[in-house]
Design a protein around this motif. Structure first.
Motif, PDB file in Angstrom:
ATOM      1  N   PHE A  77     -17.302   3.061  11.196  1.00 36.15           N
ATOM      2  CA  PHE A  77     -16.605   4.116  10.481  1.00 36.15           C
ATOM      3  C   PHE A  77     -15.959   3.508   9.244  1.00 36.15           C
ATOM      4  CE2 PHE A  77     -17.047   6.072  14.546  1.00 36.15           C
ATOM      5  CZ  PHE A  77     -17.055   7.433  14.300  1.00 36.15           C
ATOM      6  N   ASN A  78     -16.225   4.088   8.114  1.00 35.43           N
ATOM      7  CA  ASN A  78     -15.672   3.579   6.857  1.00 35.43           C
ATOM      8  C   ASN A  78     -14.850   4.680   6.210  1.00 35.43           C
ATOM      9  OD1 ASN A  78     -15.052   2.238   4.529  1.00 35.43           O
ATOM     10  ND2 ASN A  78     -17.144   2.109   3.759  1.00 35.43           N
ATOM     11  N   ASP A  79     -13.499   4.466   6.154  1.00 32.96           N
ATOM     12  CA  ASP A  79     -12.622   5.482   5.562  1.00 32.96           C
ATOM     13  C   ASP A  79     -12.509   5.348   4.060  1.00 32.96           C
ATOM     14  OD1 ASP A  79     -11.240   3.172   5.429  1.00 32.96           O
ATOM     15  OD2 ASP A  79      -9.478   3.858   6.533  1.00 32.96           O
ATOM     16  N   GLY A  80     -13.041   4.257   3.487  1.00 30.83           N
ATOM     17  CA  GLY A  80     -13.033   4.093   2.040  1.00 30.83           C
ATOM     18  C   GLY A  80     -11.717   3.651   1.443  1.00 30.83           C
ATOM     19  N   ASP A  81     -10.713   3.329   2.274  1.00 33.23           N
ATOM     20  CA  ASP A  81      -9.417   2.891   1.767  1.00 33.23           C
ATOM     21  C   ASP A  81      -9.278   1.398   2.027  1.00 33.23           C
ATOM     22  OD1 ASP A  81      -6.687   2.475   1.166  1.00 33.23           O
ATOM     23  OD2 ASP A  81      -6.261   4.581   1.609  1.00 33.23           O
ATOM     24  N   ASP A  82      -9.220   0.617   0.948  1.00 33.07           N
ATOM     25  CA  ASP A  82      -9.166  -0.837   1.080  1.00 33.07           C
ATOM     26  C   ASP A  82      -7.748  -1.386   1.165  1.00 33.07           C
ATOM     27  OD1 ASP A  82     -11.925  -0.936   0.925  1.00 33.07           O
ATOM     28  OD2 ASP A  82     -11.909  -1.066  -1.271  1.00 33.07           O
ATOM     29  N   ARG A  83      -6.739  -0.512   1.186  1.00 30.28           N
ATOM     30  CA  ARG A  83      -5.362  -0.998   1.216  1.00 30.28           C
ATOM     31  C   ARG A  83      -4.937  -1.459   2.603  1.00 30.28           C
ATOM     32  NH1 ARG A  83      -2.249   3.937  -1.477  1.00 30.28           N
ATOM     33  NH2 ARG A  83      -3.912   5.036  -0.364  1.00 30.28           N
ATOM     34  N   VAL A  84      -5.671  -1.085   3.630  1.00 29.36           N
ATOM     35  CA  VAL A  84      -5.316  -1.489   4.988  1.00 29.36           C
ATOM     36  C   VAL A  84      -6.466  -2.290   5.588  1.00 29.36           C
ATOM     37  CG1 VAL A  84      -3.756   0.436   5.384  1.00 29.36           C
ATOM     38  CG2 VAL A  84      -6.171   0.696   5.929  1.00 29.36           C
ATOM     39  N   GLY A  85      -6.119  -3.308   6.341  1.00 31.64           N
ATOM     40  CA  GLY A  85      -7.136  -4.144   6.960  1.00 31.64           C
ATOM     41  C   GLY A  85      -7.449  -3.687   8.366  1.00 31.64           C
ATOM     42  N   CYS A  86      -8.238  -2.647   8.474  1.00 38.40           N
ATOM     43  CA  CYS A  86      -8.580  -2.103   9.793  1.00 38.40           C
ATOM     44  C   CYS A  86     -10.057  -1.736   9.817  1.00 38.40           C
ATOM     45  CB  CYS A  86      -7.719  -0.888  10.114  1.00 38.40           C
ATOM     46  SG  CYS A  86      -7.665  -0.481  11.870  1.00 38.40           S
ATOM     47  N   LEU A  87     -10.737  -2.132  10.884  1.00 36.12           N
ATOM     48  CA  LEU A  87     -12.172  -1.922  11.031  1.00 36.12           C
ATOM     49  C   LEU A  87     -12.415  -1.125  12.305  1.00 36.12           C
ATOM     50  CD1 LEU A  87     -15.167  -2.701  10.258  1.00 36.12           C
ATOM     51  CD2 LEU A  87     -14.837  -4.704  11.723  1.00 36.12           C
ATOM     52  N   TRP A  88     -13.209  -0.050  12.195  1.00 30.91           N
ATOM     53  CA  TRP A  88     -13.488   0.811  13.338  1.00 30.91           C
ATOM     54  C   TRP A  88     -14.990   0.871  13.580  1.00 30.91           C
ATOM     55  CZ3 TRP A  88      -9.387   2.435  16.064  1.00 30.91           C
ATOM     56  CH2 TRP A  88      -8.139   2.464  15.421  1.00 30.91           C
ATOM     57  N   VAL A  89     -15.387   0.636  14.823  1.00 28.53           N
ATOM     58  CA  VAL A  89     -16.800   0.672  15.197  1.00 28.53           C
ATOM     59  C   VAL A  89     -16.946   1.505  16.469  1.00 28.53           C
ATOM     60  CG1 VAL A  89     -18.801  -0.673  15.933  1.00 28.53           C
ATOM     61  CG2 VAL A  89     -17.295  -1.563  14.155  1.00 28.53           C
ATOM     62  N   ARG A  90     -17.848   2.464  16.400  1.00 28.31           N
ATOM     63  CA  ARG A  90     -18.147   3.280  17.577  1.00 28.31           C
ATOM     64  C   ARG A  90     -19.314   2.654  18.325  1.00 28.31           C
ATOM     65  NH1 ARG A  90     -20.297   9.602  17.807  1.00 28.31           N
ATOM     66  NH2 ARG A  90     -20.802   9.588  20.037  1.00 28.31           N
ATOM     67  N   ILE A  91     -19.110   2.398  19.602  1.00 35.54           N
ATOM     68  CA  ILE A  91     -20.155   1.831  20.463  1.00 35.54           C
ATOM     69  C   ILE A  91     -20.652   2.936  21.385  1.00 35.54           C
ATOM     70  CG2 ILE A  91     -20.703   0.083  22.187  1.00 35.54           C
ATOM     71  CD1 ILE A  91     -18.483  -1.631  21.042  1.00 35.54           C
ATOM     72  N   ARG A  92     -21.912   3.289  21.218  1.00 35.36           N
ATOM     73  CA  ARG A  92     -22.483   4.356  22.037  1.00 35.36           C
ATOM     74  C   ARG A  92     -22.817   3.831  23.431  1.00 35.36           C
ATOM     75  NH1 ARG A  92     -24.968   5.575  16.973  1.00 35.36           N
ATOM     76  NH2 ARG A  92     -24.339   7.628  16.192  1.00 35.36           N
ATOM     77  N   ARG A  93     -22.698   4.718  24.402  1.00 38.93           N
ATOM     78  CA  ARG A  93     -22.974   4.341  25.783  1.00 38.93           C
ATOM     79  C   ARG A  93     -24.244   5.036  26.244  1.00 38.93           C
ATOM     80  NH1 ARG A  93     -17.375   6.003  28.260  1.00 38.93           N
ATOM     81  NH2 ARG A  93     -18.261   5.223  30.214  1.00 38.93           N
ATOM     82  N   LYS A  94     -24.420   5.118  27.548  1.00 40.99           N
ATOM     83  CA  LYS A  94     -25.634   5.713  28.087  1.00 40.99           C
ATOM     84  C   LYS A  94     -25.712   7.188  27.748  1.00 40.99           C
ATOM     85  CE  LYS A  94     -25.593   2.479  31.974  1.00 40.99           C
ATOM     86  NZ  LYS A  94     -25.525   2.347  33.454  1.00 40.99           N
ATOM     87  N   ALA A  95     -26.863   7.789  28.023  1.00 40.37           N
ATOM     88  CA  ALA A  95     -27.071   9.201  27.708  1.00 40.37           C
ATOM     89  C   ALA A  95     -26.050  10.056  28.441  1.00 40.37           C
ATOM     90  CB  ALA A  95     -28.491   9.614  28.101  1.00 40.37           C
ATOM     91  N   ASN A  96     -25.620  11.131  27.749  1.00 39.49           N
ATOM     92  CA  ASN A  96     -24.683  12.101  28.300  1.00 39.49           C
ATOM     93  C   ASN A  96     -23.301  11.511  28.574  1.00 39.49           C
ATOM     94  OD1 ASN A  96     -26.773  14.030  28.301  1.00 39.49           O
ATOM     95  ND2 ASN A  96     -27.435  13.366  30.336  1.00 39.49           N
ATOM     96  N   LYS A  97     -22.982  10.386  27.989  1.00 41.59           N
ATOM     97  CA  LYS A  97     -21.670   9.787  28.155  1.00 41.59           C
ATOM     98  C   LYS A  97     -21.079   9.488  26.782  1.00 41.59           C
ATOM     99  CE  LYS A  97     -22.498   7.689  32.673  1.00 41.59           C
ATOM    100  NZ  LYS A  97     -22.466   6.431  33.459  1.00 41.59           N
ATOM    101  N   ALA A  98     -19.791   9.802  26.650  1.00 39.42           N
ATOM    102  CA  ALA A  98     -19.138   9.592  25.362  1.00 39.42           C
ATOM    103  C   ALA A  98     -19.024   8.102  25.063  1.00 39.42           C
ATOM    104  CB  ALA A  98     -17.749  10.236  25.368  1.00 39.42           C
TER     105      ALA A  98
END
Length: 325
Positions: free
Chosen positions: A32-53
């Protein structure tokens, strides 16, 4: 590192610094890229098995001299990016005087972190100070049982930070209590009454002392109680809050409850009248005014002037029709 994909976010305007996250190549993930470089935070979504969030993993670094504007951007990100995903956030927050255990802080910036934790229903899992006696490196989750096996110790290379090791669980564990409780919804009260009615209590208790009679009575009642009221396991499902139920819906629900209370129960600023031993006290002004005040409608309590307030009092005390007011 072989077998891993790397996600990184470098600090802008200086050499070195930033955050990075290594994810196994076999896992399907999206940054996920929020486009704001003023904060040092990195977000990554890791997908799981089918039908699971999936699970949203965040890695952050907050410089010690970060200003309040950047702090606000940093603290808003968990609520904006998490949506319906389970969230794990780890990083160096550089707030040594914050105490997540007792929810206390001395300065304004640490208190803002505690507000962010409360608004997003986060739980801090690091209990041991990982760095020179100060709890700077923190681990947050938004669901109980999402992460476990937290250990602090060892250093990577020449870093002055101690490592925080933990496991992100594939399933959110449900905390089930094994406490036995009475299931009155399935109780047979007819069966409870019959044995009690058949006991000749007067004859049985005759000649017994108070303590002996009470012991016998209690024993018979418990015996019937076991037959008529079944037991069940008291189950407590934790970590399953509604993902959309953050601070703003809670505030709106509070406003709705107050408005409903005003409409159905006169006003929401009622006085409590305590009991008194002497009858003469009921003639005191502080006691006589309680009931008329509690009968006032919300409009009367919130009157803009004394004249309007008097007219509303007349409605209550003299029975003047409300439409005349």
């Amino acid at each position: 590192m072989d077998g891993y994909k790397v996600f990184r976010r470098d600090r802008q305007g200086r050499r070195g610094g930033g955050v990075a996250l290594y994810v196994r190549e076999c896992l399907d993930c999206l940054e996920f890229n929020d486009g704001d470089d003023r904060v040092g935070c990195l977000w990554v979504r890791i997908r799981r098995k089918a039908n699971k969030a999936g699970i949203l993993v965040g890695v952050g670094y907050r410089p010690p001299n970060q200003d309040e504007e950047a702090d606000e951007i940093f603290y808003k990100q968990p609520g904006e990016v998490s949506q319906s995903l389970a969230l794990v956030l780890v990083g160096d927050f550089n707030l040594p005087d914050v105490c997540c255990k007792y929810n206390t802080a001395e300065r304004k910036q640490p208190r803002r972190l505690l507000e962010c934790v409360e608004e997003n229903f986060l739980t801090q899992l690091v209990r041991e100070p990982p760095r020179e006696g100060s709890l700077l490196d923190l681990l947050f989750v938004d669901r109980e049982g999402l992460a476990g096996d937290v250990m602090v110790g060892g250093r990577l290379g020449h870093s002055d930070h101690e490592m925080i090791e933990f496991s992100v669980l594939g399933e959110v564990r449900r905390s089930v209590s094994r406490t036995a409780t009475l299931d009155f919804l399935r109780a047979d009260f007819g069966l409870f009454r019959s044995p009690v009615d058949r006991v000749p209590w007067e004859a049985v208790l005759k000649g017994r002392g108070a303590q002996e009679g009470w012991t016998f009575f209690r024993k018979e009642i418990l015996k019937v109680h076991e037959q008529a009221v079944p037991m069940c396991q008291k189950t407590s499902w934790q970590g399953r809050r509604l993902v959309w139920l953050n601070r703003e819906p809670w505030l709106e629900l509070g406003k709705k409850r107050r408005a409903t209370s005003d409409r159905t129960r006169a006003n929401s600023l009622k006085l409590c009248q305590r009991r008194f031993r002497l009858d003469i006290r009921k003639n005191f002004f502080t006691e006589r005014v309680v009931k008329p005040w509690n009968r006032l409608h919300r409009e009367g309590v919130e009157s803009p002037s004394q004249e309007v307030f008097k007219r509303h009092v007349d409605v209550v005390s003299l029975g003047v029709p409300k439409d005349v007011v």
